[in-house]
Design a protein around this motif. Structure first.
Motif, PDB file in Angstrom:
ATOM      1  N   ALA A  10       0.830  -1.207   0.000  1.00  0.00           N
ATOM      2  CA  ALA A  10       0.000   0.000   0.000  1.00  0.00           C
ATOM      3  C   ALA A  10       0.867   1.261   0.000  1.00  0.00           C
ATOM      4  CB  ALA A  10      -0.932   0.003   1.211  1.00  0.00           C
ATOM      5  N   TRP A  11       2.062   1.144   0.587  1.00  0.00           N
ATOM      6  CA  TRP A  11       3.015   2.261   0.618  1.00  0.00           C
ATOM      7  C   TRP A  11       4.025   2.172  -0.521  1.00  0.00           C
ATOM      8  CZ3 TRP A  11       3.004   6.469   3.797  1.00  0.00           C
ATOM      9  CH2 TRP A  11       2.072   6.461   4.841  1.00  0.00           C
ATOM     10  N   ASN A  12       3.715   1.350  -1.531  1.00  0.00           N
ATOM     11  CA  ASN A  12       4.593   1.153  -2.690  1.00  0.00           C
ATOM     12  C   ASN A  12       5.990   0.699  -2.295  1.00  0.00           C
ATOM     13  OD1 ASN A  12       2.649   1.827  -4.680  1.00  0.00           O
ATOM     14  ND2 ASN A  12       2.954   3.979  -4.159  1.00  0.00           N
ATOM     15  N   ARG A  13       6.044  -0.192  -1.328  1.00  0.00           N
ATOM     16  CA  ARG A  13       7.307  -0.769  -0.866  1.00  0.00           C
ATOM     17  C   ARG A  13       7.286  -2.267  -1.121  1.00  0.00           C
ATOM     18  NH1 ARG A  13       8.287   4.002  -0.610  1.00  0.00           N
ATOM     19  NH2 ARG A  13       8.925   5.167   1.235  1.00  0.00           N
ATOM     20  N   GLN A  14       8.471  -2.806  -1.305  1.00  0.00           N
ATOM     21  CA  GLN A  14       8.567  -4.253  -1.440  1.00  0.00           C
ATOM     22  C   GLN A  14       8.625  -4.880  -0.057  1.00  0.00           C
ATOM     23  OE1 GLN A  14      11.925  -5.045  -3.955  1.00  0.00           O
ATOM     24  NE2 GLN A  14      10.716  -4.702  -5.796  1.00  0.00           N
ATOM     25  N   SER A  15       8.217  -6.122  -0.007  1.00  0.00           N
ATOM     26  CA  SER A  15       8.229  -6.844   1.258  1.00  0.00           C
ATOM     27  C   SER A  15       9.019  -8.131   1.086  1.00  0.00           C
ATOM     28  CB  SER A  15       6.799  -7.166   1.696  1.00  0.00           C
ATOM     29  OG  SER A  15       6.819  -7.893   2.895  1.00  0.00           O
ATOM     30  N   GLY A  16      10.059  -8.272   1.898  1.00  0.00           N
ATOM     31  CA  GLY A  16      10.857  -9.492   1.887  1.00  0.00           C
ATOM     32  C   GLY A  16      10.811 -10.142   3.257  1.00  0.00           C
ATOM     33  N   ARG A  17      10.932 -11.433   3.292  1.00  0.00           N
ATOM     34  CA  ARG A  17      10.917 -12.177   4.549  1.00  0.00           C
ATOM     35  C   ARG A  17      12.194 -12.995   4.649  1.00  0.00           C
ATOM     36  NH1 ARG A  17       8.445  -9.417   7.424  1.00  0.00           N
ATOM     37  NH2 ARG A  17       8.278  -8.084   5.682  1.00  0.00           N
ATOM     38  N   THR A  18      12.769 -12.998   5.827  1.00  0.00           N
ATOM     39  CA  THR A  18      13.891 -13.871   6.132  1.00  0.00           C
ATOM     40  C   THR A  18      13.305 -15.114   6.785  1.00  0.00           C
ATOM     41  OG1 THR A  18      15.363 -12.004   6.477  1.00  0.00           O
ATOM     42  CG2 THR A  18      16.024 -14.094   7.452  1.00  0.00           C
ATOM     43  N   LEU A  19      13.516 -16.269   6.162  1.00  0.00           N
ATOM     44  CA  LEU A  19      12.908 -17.473   6.712  1.00  0.00           C
ATOM     45  C   LEU A  19      13.658 -18.723   6.295  1.00  0.00           C
ATOM     46  CD1 LEU A  19      11.272 -18.851   4.133  1.00  0.00           C
ATOM     47  CD2 LEU A  19       9.725 -16.971   4.601  1.00  0.00           C
ATOM     48  N   HIS A  20      13.374 -19.774   7.010  1.00  0.00           N
ATOM     49  CA  HIS A  20      13.883 -21.113   6.708  1.00  0.00           C
ATOM     50  C   HIS A  20      12.684 -22.050   6.704  1.00  0.00           C
ATOM     51  CE1 HIS A  20      18.049 -19.866   7.404  1.00  0.00           C
ATOM     52  NE2 HIS A  20      17.555 -19.157   8.401  1.00  0.00           N
ATOM     53  N   GLY A  21      12.701 -22.995   5.829  1.00  0.00           N
ATOM     54  CA  GLY A  21      11.645 -23.997   5.833  1.00  0.00           C
ATOM     55  C   GLY A  21      10.597 -23.770   4.764  1.00  0.00           C
ATOM     56  N   ASP A  22      10.133 -24.866   4.232  1.00  0.00           N
ATOM     57  CA  ASP A  22       9.194 -24.843   3.122  1.00  0.00           C
ATOM     58  C   ASP A  22       7.824 -24.308   3.517  1.00  0.00           C
ATOM     59  OD1 ASP A  22       9.072 -25.740   0.239  1.00  0.00           O
ATOM     60  OD2 ASP A  22       7.296 -26.746   1.047  1.00  0.00           O
ATOM     61  N   ARG A  23       7.344 -24.692   4.681  1.00  0.00           N
ATOM     62  CA  ARG A  23       6.003 -24.240   5.110  1.00  0.00           C
ATOM     63  C   ARG A  23       5.970 -22.719   5.265  1.00  0.00           C
ATOM     64  NH1 ARG A  23       2.705 -26.130  10.496  1.00  0.00           N
ATOM     65  NH2 ARG A  23       0.807 -25.001  10.000  1.00  0.00           N
ATOM     66  N   ALA A  24       6.998 -22.157   5.874  1.00  0.00           N
ATOM     67  CA  ALA A  24       7.063 -20.700   6.041  1.00  0.00           C
ATOM     68  C   ALA A  24       7.146 -20.002   4.689  1.00  0.00           C
ATOM     69  CB  ALA A  24       8.261 -20.330   6.904  1.00  0.00           C
ATOM     70  N   ALA A  25       7.878 -20.584   3.769  1.00  0.00           N
ATOM     71  CA  ALA A  25       7.989 -19.995   2.428  1.00  0.00           C
ATOM     72  C   ALA A  25       6.636 -19.986   1.726  1.00  0.00           C
ATOM     73  CB  ALA A  25       9.014 -20.760   1.594  1.00  0.00           C
ATOM     74  N   ARG A  26       5.905 -21.061   1.859  1.00  0.00           N
ATOM     75  CA  ARG A  26       4.578 -21.130   1.229  1.00  0.00           C
ATOM     76  C   ARG A  26       3.629 -20.080   1.818  1.00  0.00           C
ATOM     77  NH1 ARG A  26       3.346 -24.572  -2.336  1.00  0.00           N
ATOM     78  NH2 ARG A  26       4.687 -26.303  -2.842  1.00  0.00           N
ATOM     79  N   MET A  27       3.717 -19.868   3.117  1.00  0.00           N
ATOM     80  CA  MET A  27       2.907 -18.828   3.757  1.00  0.00           C
ATOM     81  C   MET A  27       3.287 -17.451   3.218  1.00  0.00           C
ATOM     82  SD  MET A  27       2.911 -20.247   7.682  1.00  0.00           S
ATOM     83  CE  MET A  27       2.278 -18.714   8.342  1.00  0.00           C
ATOM     84  N   ALA A  28       4.576 -17.208   3.082  1.00  0.00           N
ATOM     85  CA  ALA A  28       5.057 -15.918   2.583  1.00  0.00           C
ATOM     86  C   ALA A  28       4.644 -15.693   1.137  1.00  0.00           C
ATOM     87  CB  ALA A  28       6.577 -15.841   2.728  1.00  0.00           C
ATOM     88  N   ILE A  29       4.763 -16.714   0.319  1.00  0.00           N
ATOM     89  CA  ILE A  29       4.368 -16.608  -1.087  1.00  0.00           C
ATOM     90  C   ILE A  29       2.875 -16.324  -1.187  1.00  0.00           C
ATOM     91  CG2 ILE A  29       4.152 -17.877  -3.254  1.00  0.00           C
ATOM     92  CD1 ILE A  29       6.701 -19.468  -2.296  1.00  0.00           C
ATOM     93  N   SER A  30       2.102 -17.025  -0.390  1.00  0.00           N
ATOM     94  CA  SER A  30       0.649 -16.821  -0.375  1.00  0.00           C
ATOM     95  C   SER A  30       0.292 -15.399   0.049  1.00  0.00           C
ATOM     96  CB  SER A  30       0.007 -17.830   0.570  1.00  0.00           C
ATOM     97  OG  SER A  30      -1.376 -17.626   0.641  1.00  0.00           O
ATOM     98  N   ALA A  31       1.090 -14.840   0.961  1.00  0.00           N
ATOM     99  CA  ALA A  31       0.852 -13.472   1.430  1.00  0.00           C
ATOM    100  C   ALA A  31       1.267 -12.433   0.396  1.00  0.00           C
ATOM    101  CB  ALA A  31       1.594 -13.229   2.739  1.00  0.00           C
ATOM    102  N   GLY A  32       2.074 -12.843  -0.592  1.00  0.00           N
ATOM    103  CA  GLY A  32       2.447 -11.928  -1.666  1.00  0.00           C
ATOM    104  C   GLY A  32       3.806 -11.262  -1.507  1.00  0.00           C
ATOM    105  N   VAL A  33       4.723 -11.886  -0.744  1.00  0.00           N
ATOM    106  CA  VAL A  33       6.043 -11.278  -0.571  1.00  0.00           C
ATOM    107  C   VAL A  33       6.752 -11.122  -1.913  1.00  0.00           C
ATOM    108  CG1 VAL A  33       6.387 -12.118   1.785  1.00  0.00           C
ATOM    109  CG2 VAL A  33       7.243 -13.448  -0.139  1.00  0.00           C
ATOM    110  N   ASP A  34       7.682 -10.189  -1.952  1.00  0.00           N
ATOM    111  CA  ASP A  34       8.461  -9.949  -3.164  1.00  0.00           C
ATOM    112  C   ASP A  34       9.764 -10.729  -3.180  1.00  0.00           C
ATOM    113  OD1 ASP A  34       6.777  -7.745  -4.388  1.00  0.00           O
ATOM    114  OD2 ASP A  34       7.152  -6.946  -2.386  1.00  0.00           O
ATOM    115  N   SER A  35      10.269 -11.067  -1.986  1.00  0.00           N
ATOM    116  CA  SER A  35      11.511 -11.832  -1.916  1.00  0.00           C
ATOM    117  C   SER A  35      11.571 -12.646  -0.634  1.00  0.00           C
ATOM    118  CB  SER A  35      12.726 -10.900  -1.989  1.00  0.00           C
ATOM    119  OG  SER A  35      12.790 -10.065  -0.857  1.00  0.00           O
ATOM    120  N   ILE A  36      12.379 -13.696  -0.685  1.00  0.00           N
ATOM    121  CA  ILE A  36      12.639 -14.545   0.466  1.00  0.00           C
ATOM    122  C   ILE A  36      14.138 -14.639   0.647  1.00  0.00           C
ATOM    123  CG2 ILE A  36      12.544 -16.916   1.338  1.00  0.00           C
ATOM    124  CD1 ILE A  36       9.814 -17.175  -0.048  1.00  0.00           C
ATOM    125  N   GLU A  37      14.602 -14.358   1.868  1.00  0.00           N
ATOM    126  CA  GLU A  37      16.027 -14.496   2.165  1.00  0.00           C
ATOM    127  C   GLU A  37      16.266 -15.813   2.876  1.00  0.00           C
ATOM    128  OE1 GLU A  37      18.121 -11.271   3.869  1.00  0.00           O
ATOM    129  OE2 GLU A  37      17.053  -9.784   2.679  1.00  0.00           O
TER     130      GLU A  37
END
Length: 79
Positions: A10-37
């Motif tokens: 909404a603020w025209n910013r990208q959102s990245g998440r630092t995470l480990h594990g497949d389940r967390a990645a799937r949650m982040a992808i579903s939420a619409g993150v722009d990157s995963i570290e």
């Protein structure tokens, strides 16, 4: 995670998440993150979904030290 990503976008910013594990990645992808570290332990189908949704994977090295080497490893920090 959905609210964080939504607010960032909404603020025209990208959102990245630092995470480990497949389940967390799937949650982040579903939420619409722009990157995963890190993204350790991701499954092939999760990586394919990331590719399809244009989610960047930012790899960071993960060092695992065992035995004698752990005691000789220097972090660069002084005590």
């Amino acid at each position: 995670m959905n609210a964080i990503v939504s607010e960032a976008h909404a603020w025209n910013r990208q959102s990245g998440r630092t995470l480990h594990g497949d389940r967390a990645a799937r949650m982040a992808i579903s939420a619409g993150v722009d990157s995963i570290e890190h993204g350790t332990f991701l499954q092939d189908d999760t990586l394919q979904e990331m590719k399809a949704k244009h989610v960047y994977l930012v790899r960071r090295s993960l060092r695992v030290l065992v035995g004698e080497k752990a005691s000789t490893f220097s972090t660069g920090h002084r005590r």
